[in-house]
Design a protein around this motif. Structure first.
Motif, short mmCIF file in Angstrom:
data_model
loop_
_atom_site.label_atom_id
_atom_site.label_comp_id
_atom_site.label_asym_id
_atom_site.label_seq_id
_atom_site.Cartn_x
_atom_site.Cartn_y
_atom_site.Cartn_z
N ALA A 130 6.93 67.74 30.82
CA ALA A 130 7.86 67.95 31.93
C ALA A 130 7.88 69.44 32.24
O ALA A 130 7.76 70.27 31.31
CB ALA A 130 9.26 67.46 31.58
N PRO A 131 8.02 69.80 33.49
CA PRO A 131 7.99 71.22 33.83
C PRO A 131 9.26 71.95 33.38
O PRO A 131 10.36 71.40 33.42
CB PRO A 131 7.89 71.22 35.36
CG PRO A 131 8.50 69.93 35.77
CD PRO A 131 8.16 68.95 34.68
N VAL A 132 9.11 73.17 32.93
CA VAL A 132 10.25 74.03 32.68
C VAL A 132 10.76 74.50 34.04
O VAL A 132 10.01 75.06 34.83
CB VAL A 132 9.85 75.24 31.81
CG1 VAL A 132 11.05 76.15 31.57
CG2 VAL A 132 9.25 74.77 30.50
N ALA A 133 12.03 74.21 34.33
CA ALA A 133 12.56 74.49 35.67
C ALA A 133 14.00 74.96 35.58
O ALA A 133 14.65 74.85 34.53
CB ALA A 133 12.46 73.24 36.54
N ARG A 134 14.49 75.45 36.70
CA ARG A 134 15.89 75.89 36.78
C ARG A 134 16.77 74.70 37.17
O ARG A 134 16.47 73.95 38.09
CB ARG A 134 16.07 77.03 37.78
CG ARG A 134 15.38 78.30 37.31
CD ARG A 134 15.91 79.54 37.99
NE ARG A 134 15.40 80.74 37.32
CZ ARG A 134 15.98 81.30 36.27
NH1 ARG A 134 17.11 80.78 35.80
NH2 ARG A 134 15.46 82.36 35.71
N HIS A 135 17.89 74.55 36.43
CA HIS A 135 18.84 73.47 36.68
C HIS A 135 20.25 74.04 36.67
O HIS A 135 20.53 75.05 36.02
CB HIS A 135 18.73 72.39 35.60
CG HIS A 135 17.43 71.66 35.61
ND1 HIS A 135 17.23 70.48 36.29
CD2 HIS A 135 16.24 71.94 35.00
CE1 HIS A 135 15.99 70.07 36.12
NE2 HIS A 135 15.36 70.93 35.34
N SER A 136 21.14 73.36 37.39
CA SER A 136 22.56 73.71 37.37
C SER A 136 23.21 72.87 36.28
O SER A 136 23.41 71.66 36.45
CB SER A 136 23.21 73.42 38.73
OG SER A 136 24.58 73.72 38.69
N LEU A 137 23.54 73.49 35.15
CA LEU A 137 24.13 72.78 34.02
C LEU A 137 25.61 73.11 33.89
O LEU A 137 26.03 74.25 34.11
CB LEU A 137 23.41 73.14 32.72
CG LEU A 137 21.93 72.77 32.63
CD1 LEU A 137 21.43 72.99 31.21
CD2 LEU A 137 21.69 71.33 33.06
N LYS A 138 26.39 72.09 33.53
CA LYS A 138 27.83 72.24 33.37
C LYS A 138 28.22 72.12 31.90
O LYS A 138 27.76 71.19 31.23
CB LYS A 138 28.57 71.18 34.18
CG LYS A 138 28.33 71.25 35.67
CD LYS A 138 29.06 70.11 36.37
CE LYS A 138 28.83 70.14 37.88
NZ LYS A 138 29.52 69.02 38.56
N GLU A 139 29.07 73.03 31.46
CA GLU A 139 29.68 72.90 30.14
C GLU A 139 31.00 72.17 30.33
O GLU A 139 31.87 72.62 31.07
CB GLU A 139 29.92 74.27 29.52
CG GLU A 139 30.47 74.20 28.10
CD GLU A 139 30.74 75.57 27.52
OE1 GLU A 139 31.02 75.65 26.31
OE2 GLU A 139 30.65 76.56 28.28
N THR A 140 31.14 71.02 29.69
CA THR A 140 32.31 70.18 29.92
C THR A 140 33.01 69.82 28.62
O THR A 140 32.45 69.98 27.53
CB THR A 140 31.91 68.88 30.64
OG1 THR A 140 31.02 68.13 29.80
CG2 THR A 140 31.24 69.17 31.97
#
Length: 351
Positions: free
Chosen positions: A40-50
């Motif tokens: 899978a490609p290494v990519a930028r994601h919007s991750l949330k700490e919940t």
């Protein structure tokens, strides 16, 4: 002269045949091993700490009204039940005033009438110069006090033998403390009327999580037993003490009015509070492995797996943020990476 046995000749033929095929076998045995993997490609994601917490739907205490019986008496008729929705002006109960309370009003009324007559009498004497100014002032003061006591009796309703109490606004009977035929003392809270479109969900958090929660943070509410019921809201108040009953810190989340009709009081809710959201370089969680050296990822370069040590951070939606000698666009191995060693040849396959 020597004679060759037929068995010897057959063995020689087999030996020659083995020599003929053995180079091919050696070549196959010496081919470099490879592992079938998925990437899978290494990519930028919007991750949330919940952080996730649970609570139950409750009426907003700022929008709830206690229906209080100000005088002593008896509930002669009860027209509602706990949890019932009522309309503005709807009859809630009928209340009969206690005989002692009626007598208090009658006494106050008699005292006011007497004080009124006394003022008239002293005024006539004052005109005839048979009473002093101080006596007239005292009589007027006594009348004011008597009328104030009479007004107080009327305010609590001691002048009414029976009274029907109506709902001041449309809402829900959130608490019910009386029953038909019950005799109650003065200032009894008969019921709590909550506005049906003003609801809150107090979520219980562990102390270490509560200190990271702030007013205004986004909250995704969902019914525990009706997963399709979802409400988007924000954190309201964060309490500064541990609830002695639950041993958790209460975080209040207000339900928007447009979503209130879909919920019922006491319904169990799950709340996911977003503590932090960042744009980060991330890989699927299955791509990250760990050993005594720490976390690492295998990256495919030129048909071979190369180990890259990484630091990890936020984890959400199946992804993990990574940092180190890894860049956007690299191919991270997600399946088959447990079989690899650094530099091993790999063959990619579609998921």
């Amino acid at each position: 002269m020597r004679r060759h046995l037929p068995g010897c000749r057959a063995a020689a033929v087999m030996w020659i045949a083995w020599l003929a095929v053995s180079p091919v076998s050696f070549a196959a045995d010496t081919a470099p091993p490879s592992v079938l993997v998925q990437v899978a490609p290494v990519a930028r994601h919007s991750l949330k700490e919940t952080v996730t917490a649970f609570g139950r739907v409750q009426p907003d205490p700022d929008q709830a009204t206690s229906i209080t019986l100000k005088r002593a008496g008896m509930v002669s008729l009860l027209s509602v039940r706990l949890g019932q929705r009522v309309k503005a002006g709807q009859a809630l109960l009928q209340f009969d005033t206690a005989p002692d309370a009626l007598m208090q009003f009658q006494q106050a009324e008699a005292a006011a009438n007497f004080a009124r007559s006394d003022v008239e009498r002293v005024q006539r004497l004052f005109k005839e110069q048979l009473a002093t100014r101080e006596q007239l002032a005292a009589a007027r003061r006594g009348l004011r006090d008597a009328e104030a006591r009479l007004h107080a009796q009327r305010e609590v309703g001691n002048d009414r033998v029976k009274q029907v109490i109506h709902a001041p606004f449309a809402g829900i009977i959130a608490q019910l403390s009386v029953s038909r035929g019950q005799r109650v003392p003065a200032d009894t809270a008969a019921m709590l009327l909550a506005s049906h479109d003003a609801l809150v969900v107090p979520l219980g958090l562990e102390q270490e999580d509560a200190v990271r929660v702030r007013s205004g943070q986004a909250v995704a509410l969902a019914s525990v037993f009706r997963p399709g019921v979802r409400v988007a809201s924000r954190v309201g108040d964060v309490h500064a003490m541990v609830n002695p009953q639950t041993h958790l810190v209460d975080v209040y989340v207000r339900v928007p009015k447009k979503a209130a009709d879909g919920l019922v009081l006491g319904e169990a809710m799950r709340g996911v509070i977003t503590l932090n959201e960042k744009q980060v370089l991330a890989v699927p969680r299955s791509a990250v492995l760990r050993d005594d050296r720490g976390a690492y990822v295998f990256i495919v370069r030129d048909g071979r797996a190369h180990r890259v040590d990484v630091g990890t951070g936020l984890q959400a939606d199946g992804y993990v943020s990574v940092s180190g000698e890894i860049k956007e666009g690299d191919s991270a191995i997600t399946v088959g990476n447990y079989e690899l060693t650094d530099g091993m040849a790999v063959r990619e396959t579609a998921p």
